[in-house]
Design a protein around this motif. Structure first.
Motif, PDB file in Angstrom:
ATOM      1  N   PHE A 101       0.808  -1.226   0.000  1.00 33.50           N
ATOM      2  CA  PHE A 101       0.000   0.000   0.000  1.00 33.50           C
ATOM      3  C   PHE A 101       0.844   1.281   0.000  1.00 33.50           C
ATOM      4  O   PHE A 101       0.355   2.345   0.310  1.00 33.50           O
ATOM      5  N   LYS A 109      -8.398  -2.555   2.218  1.00 30.06           N
ATOM      6  CA  LYS A 109      -7.427  -1.676   1.564  1.00 30.06           C
ATOM      7  C   LYS A 109      -7.224  -2.078   0.107  1.00 30.06           C
ATOM      8  O   LYS A 109      -7.060  -1.223  -0.759  1.00 30.06           O
ATOM      9  N   THR A 138      -7.664   0.183  -3.205  1.00 30.04           N
ATOM     10  CA  THR A 138      -6.637   0.264  -4.245  1.00 30.04           C
ATOM     11  C   THR A 138      -7.231  -0.063  -5.610  1.00 30.04           C
ATOM     12  O   THR A 138      -7.004   0.660  -6.581  1.00 30.04           O
TER      13      THR A 138
END
Length: 108
Positions: A11, A70, A74
């Motif tokens: 990330f 997450k 993304t």
């Protein structure tokens, strides 16, 4: 032709750029490529205080849920309707697990 592109992510900004490059590469394959976004949980880095309050399985499950969320962010951060993008969360040693997932997914 490239058929499966594995994009490991932590990330970071660099991982985001790798995802952008993978999208460009996938699009150049005229619809024949898919992307697998992967995050590997390295559980040896878990905060010590969490071990006092939760079992390792509970911690892993929570970290996996957070990582998957997450990954969804993304994936949605770039237009990708023309490219299939799968999301994977795995746990283990980062390099070994990434290689195992690459083999499982048929990434070359």
């Amino acid at each position: 032709k490239v058929q499966t592109i594995l994009v490991p992510t932590d990330f970071s900004d660099a991982a985001e750029r790798a995802y952008e490059a993978a999208l460009t590469l996938a699009r150049s394959q005229e619809g024949d490529a898919r992307i697998v976004l992967l995050h590997v949980l390295s559980l040896g880095r878990t905060d010590g205080w969490r071990l006092l309050m939760e079992t390792p399985d509970d911690i892993e499950a929570e970290l996996a849920r957070e990582a998957f969320a997450k990954l969804e962010v993304t994936r949605s951060s770039r237009a990708h309707e023309d490219v299939e993008i799968a999301l994977r969360v795995a746990s283990g040693r980062i390099v070994d697990t990434t290689c195992e997932v690459a083999e499982e997914e048929g990434a070359r």
